[in-house]
Design a protein around this motif. Structure first.
Motif, PDB file in Angstrom:
ATOM      1  N   SER A  56       0.842  -1.198   0.000  1.00 25.25           N
ATOM      2  CA  SER A  56       0.000   0.000   0.000  1.00 25.25           C
ATOM      3  C   SER A  56       0.871   1.239   0.000  1.00 25.25           C
ATOM      4  O   SER A  56       0.633   2.186   0.756  1.00 25.25           O
ATOM      5  CB  SER A  56      -0.926  -0.005   1.226  1.00 25.25           C
ATOM      6  N   GLU A  87       1.134   5.878  -4.846  1.00 30.75           N
ATOM      7  CA  GLU A  87       0.554   5.541  -6.148  1.00 30.75           C
ATOM      8  C   GLU A  87       1.411   6.122  -7.264  1.00 30.75           C
ATOM      9  O   GLU A  87       0.958   6.932  -8.096  1.00 30.75           O
ATOM     10  CB  GLU A  87      -0.888   6.079  -6.211  1.00 30.75           C
ATOM     11  N   SER A 142      -2.304  -2.700  -3.460  1.00 31.92           N
ATOM     12  CA  SER A 142      -3.588  -2.058  -3.192  1.00 31.92           C
ATOM     13  C   SER A 142      -3.872  -0.923  -4.168  1.00 31.92           C
ATOM     14  O   SER A 142      -4.806  -0.148  -3.941  1.00 31.92           O
ATOM     15  CB  SER A 142      -3.617  -1.509  -1.758  1.00 31.92           C
ATOM     16  N   SER A 143      -3.100  -0.816  -5.222  1.00 29.38           N
ATOM     17  CA  SER A 143      -3.226   0.299  -6.153  1.00 29.38           C
ATOM     18  C   SER A 143      -4.673   0.548  -6.567  1.00 29.38           C
ATOM     19  O   SER A 143      -5.391  -0.368  -6.956  1.00 29.38           O
ATOM     20  CB  SER A 143      -2.379   0.041  -7.406  1.00 29.38           C
ATOM     21  N   SER A 144      -5.064   1.808  -6.506  1.00 30.06           N
ATOM     22  CA  SER A 144      -6.443   2.160  -6.853  1.00 30.06           C
ATOM     23  C   SER A 144      -6.647   2.347  -8.347  1.00 30.06           C
ATOM     24  O   SER A 144      -7.793   2.475  -8.788  1.00 30.06           O
ATOM     25  CB  SER A 144      -6.846   3.450  -6.125  1.00 30.06           C
ATOM     26  N   VAL A 204      -3.014  -7.110  -8.496  1.00 27.16           N
ATOM     27  CA  VAL A 204      -3.630  -6.044  -7.706  1.00 27.16           C
ATOM     28  C   VAL A 204      -4.741  -6.642  -6.857  1.00 27.16           C
ATOM     29  O   VAL A 204      -5.547  -7.442  -7.343  1.00 27.16           O
ATOM     30  CB  VAL A 204      -4.186  -4.928  -8.612  1.00 27.16           C
ATOM     31  N   HIS A 246      -7.183  -4.545  -4.810  1.00 26.00           N
ATOM     32  CA  HIS A 246      -7.551  -3.166  -4.463  1.00 26.00           C
ATOM     33  C   HIS A 246      -8.731  -3.152  -3.497  1.00 26.00           C
ATOM     34  O   HIS A 246      -9.850  -3.536  -3.859  1.00 26.00           O
ATOM     35  CB  HIS A 246      -7.915  -2.379  -5.731  1.00 26.00           C
ATOM     36  N   HIS A 304      -9.523   0.191 -12.594  1.00 28.80           N
ATOM     37  CA  HIS A 304     -10.264  -1.033 -12.288  1.00 28.80           C
ATOM     38  C   HIS A 304     -11.757  -0.821 -12.560  1.00 28.80           C
ATOM     39  O   HIS A 304     -12.102  -0.269 -13.604  1.00 28.80           O
ATOM     40  CB  HIS A 304      -9.979  -1.491 -10.863  1.00 28.80           C
TER      41      HIS A 304
END
Length: 318
Positions: free
Chosen positions: A93, A96, A121-123, A143, A145, A193
């Protein structure tokens, strides 16, 4: 791939808001947690934030969540290498920023055993953009997320990259379910996503309506939180739309209301996020909250989330 009950030690890279919540989730499920963050004072801040959950020795207080499970212990690693060689599952986490992700995952790949999942945890970053930095086992990189706070929110989006193996995806889904999450498998990489893209679509029109002076920031929030948001928190948009169609269900809705909806699509706005609009949005939120401290709102929100999740479980909606 290690999954489910084989995961006994959780590695958490980055101890910001998401990382801290991952740590809390691991402790609540009786896992040992090893965390790492290069920022100065990170260990002290992490321990202060999870202090209500743990005993002085680092173990979960039995009364917090699941007293029948063995309690997990928290410790802070001195390096990424130490974390990688210790963890059965890694949840990253960090910032980014693609170059940072690539450095982190290259180091983790060099240290972790081949059957340890390395997740981000990339958004919005797609796993293929940093997966190739792992020269040993890129097939175990993906990922995962979550939604903030992941300690409470059930959703986790699982996204494999071009080199991710089906076994890694299945192991991630199984492990997240074991931790009480409701993961969904995103079958093709797209920026942002799925859930964030849906949010972005709503935000785009909300910003447009405010920019055009059609409605205030506070009224936008009321329109969602006291309108469709209440229903969406229980059933998703498709199921909600299906129920609105009566006996004919979704087919009836699309037949009779679909054409007008297409006309609305054509009329949706394309706002520019100018400094003026940004200022208007920020001022609008300030007016809406009227000085209520963010910490107070977070505490009330999380309390309401816990109650709502309990209700959904009791009614078979969760």
């Amino acid at each position: 791939m290690r999954s489910g009950e084989d995961v006994r030690t959780l590695g958490v890279v980055g101890t910001g808001a998401i990382g801290v919540s991952w740590v809390a989730l691991g402790l609540e499920h009786g896992l040992d947690v090893v965390a790492w963050d290069p920022a100065e004072g990170a260990e002290e801040r992490l321990r202060a934030q999870v202090a209500p959950l743990v005993e002085p020795g680092g173990r979960l207080r039995p009364s917090v969540s699941r007293p029948t499970q063995s309690s997990g212990a928290l410790r802070f690693a001195e390096s990424l290498d130490e974390l990688g060689t210790t963890a059965d599952l890694v949840l990253e986490s960090g910032p980014e920023r693609l170059e940072v992700k690539r450095e982190i995952f290259a180091a983790l790949d060099a240290a972790a055993a081949p059957d340890v999942l390395l997740t981000s945890s990339s958004s919005g970053l797609m796993p293929s953009t940093f997966q190739d930095a792992c020269t040993r086992h890129p097939e175990r990189v993906l990922v995962a997320h979550p939604f903030n706070p992941p300690q409470l929110m059930p959703l986790v989006e699982v996204v494999g990259g071009s080199a991710t193996s089906p076994e890694a995806v299945e192991a991630a889904l199984e492990t997240l379910r074991h931790l009480g999450k409701r993961p969904i498998h995103i079958r093709r990489e797209v920026p942002g996503h799925v859930a964030n893209r849906l949010q972005a679509a709503l935000w785009r029109e909300a910003y447009h309506l405010v920019d055009e002076g059609i409605v205030s920031v506070a009224d936008i929030d009321t329109a969602i939180s006291d309108g469709p948001g209440l229903r969406w928190s229980l059933l998703g948009p498709f199921a909600t739309q299906h129920l609105s169609g009566g006996p004919g269900g979704l087919g009836h809705v699309l037949e009779h209301l679909g054409p007008p909806m297409v006309e609305w699509w054509d009329d949706l706005g394309h706002p520019e996020l100018t400094p003026e609009l940004t200022e208007r949005l920020v001022e609008g939120v300030g007016d809406e909250l009227d000085g209520t401290p963010a910490e107070e709102l977070v505490a009330r929100r999380d309390q309401a989330l816990r109650r709502l999740l309990e209700i959904k479980t009791d009614l078979g909606l969760g």
